[in-house]
Enzyme design. Structure first.
Site, PDB file in Angstrom:
ATOM      1  N   HIS A 268      -3.302  -5.340  11.236  1.00 39.76           N
ATOM      2  CA  HIS A 268      -3.283  -4.145  10.395  1.00 39.76           C
ATOM      3  C   HIS A 268      -4.566  -3.363  10.682  1.00 39.76           C
ATOM      4  O   HIS A 268      -5.650  -3.757  10.246  1.00 39.76           O
ATOM      5  CB  HIS A 268      -3.222  -4.609   8.929  1.00 39.76           C
ATOM      6  CG  HIS A 268      -3.221  -3.522   7.911  1.00 39.76           C
ATOM      7  ND1 HIS A 268      -2.118  -3.264   7.127  1.00 39.76           N
ATOM      8  CD2 HIS A 268      -4.179  -2.651   7.508  1.00 39.76           C
ATOM      9  CE1 HIS A 268      -2.409  -2.283   6.281  1.00 39.76           C
ATOM     10  NE2 HIS A 268      -3.658  -1.891   6.496  1.00 39.76           N
TER      11      HIS A 268
ATOM     12  N   CYS B 181      -8.257   3.747   1.857  1.00 41.20           N
ATOM     13  CA  CYS B 181      -8.723   2.696   0.949  1.00 41.20           C
ATOM     14  C   CYS B 181      -9.794   3.277   0.045  1.00 41.20           C
ATOM     15  O   CYS B 181     -10.839   3.733   0.522  1.00 41.20           O
ATOM     16  CB  CYS B 181      -9.282   1.510   1.738  1.00 41.20           C
ATOM     17  SG  CYS B 181      -9.917   0.193   0.660  1.00 41.20           S
TER      18      CYS B 181
END
Length: 320
Positions: free
Chosen positions: A225, A258
């Site tokens: 990822h 994020c």
């Protein structure tokens, strides 16, 4: 804005007609989150789902044809009996009924999956989930136990595996391997090792993969990822590919980010990753031109820049 339960009910009640099953993956932060998910799913009892045939009879739009019995793995149709007319043309009602059957088949074959997450550093774990790594693993174990009791596939994530916004880029590969092994041992089906900040480089990605292998973690149990904050996501993906990894996370149009990693961009764009893999001779089963159209559409809908370079280039070529 609809709440999570409303969205889940809509997804389960309006399954699209697809040639392949869809896995709906839900991120659950703790045991209560999974319990709420299961409670909502259990409320979708037979007879409560919306009528799949609604508005179909009045539509002139072509229906998506079902896959052949061979493709679907179904038994071949029975021979025509003496009471059946082999030349009979299907009526509009049979056309609607066929569509209803396809929708029902899609619904029955679709699956719920859950994802859970921990982190490779204590600082990020406390910022992201307000607990230590050890405490997060206890939570994960509770989630896995309940999910497995319901035969639900579980995916785990190890965040900041190649760089932490609080502790810097030198995250211990051994710590990542230890956490990954713990998740697999408790019953997680697949672990996605995540470069949440995009700090990862090719050499450090290679070292991490070697450490995971040395710890006995099999390639088929791993996914990678990568965020593309520093433009290294595709390079790191190729390193993973050469190591034997075959599952990579991506997001159409490069969506994501994020909140606990300042400056972190989204995941590597699906269009960019697929284009790269195809250039290396890999077969993905993904139509990069159609994916580019989707990326442009969702970016417009969200009012944001399309972050896929390959996607924008493909569309420019198609529209020239």
């Amino acid at each position: 804005m609809a709440n999570s339960a409303d969205i889940l009910n809509h997804i389960l009640g309006h399954p699209p007609s697809t040639p392949q099953p869809i896995a709906y993956n839900y991120l659950v932060p703790n045991l209560k989150g999974l319990q709420n998910l299961l409670r909502t799913a259990d409320e979708m009892k037979p007879g409560t789902a919306p009528d799949f045939s609604q508005s179909i009879e009045d539509s002139d739009a072509p229906l998506t044809p079902p896959s052949s019995p061979k493709e679907q793995g179904f038994a071949a149709p029975a021979p025509i009996s003496s009471t059946q007319d082999p030349n009979e043309m299907p009526s509009n009602t049979s056309r609607v009924n066929d569509h209803v059957k396809v929708k029902a088949q899609s619904a029955s074959r679709n699956q719920l999956e859950v994802s859970l997450f921990t982190a490779a550093t204590e600082a990020f774990s406390k910022a992201n989930t307000n607990c230590t790594i050890a405490e997060s693993l206890v939570r994960c174990k509770e989630i896995v136990a309940l999910a497995k009791s319901r035969n639900i596939r579980v995916r785990g994530y190890v965040s900041v595996a190649l760089g932490c916004p609080y502790e810097g880029p030198d995250v211990s590969p051994s710590k990542v391997a230890e956490i990954t092994a713990s998740l697999l041992e408790m019953g997680v089906d697949e672990v996605s090792v995540a470069d949440t900040t995009g700090m990862g480089t090719a050499p450090r990605t290679r070292d991490l993969l070697k450490t995971l292998s040395a710890a006995g973690v099999a390639n088929q149990d791993l996914a990678l990822h990568f965020h593309d904050t520093y433009g290294q996501a595709l390079v790191n993906a190729v390193v993973g590919l050469e190591h034997g990894i075959r599952t990579f996370d991506s997001s159409v149009g490069g969506l994501g980010g994020c909140p606990y990693a300042k400056g972190a961009t989204g995941n590597v764009a699906t269009e960019d990753l697929v284009y790269c893999l195809h250039s290396l001779g890999a077969r993905t089963g993904v139509n990069v031109e159609q994916m580019a159209e989707i990326g442009a559409w969702i970016s417009t809908e969200l009012g944001r820049e399309n972050d896929s370079r390959a996607g924008k280039a493909v569309l420019a070529r198609l529209r020239s």
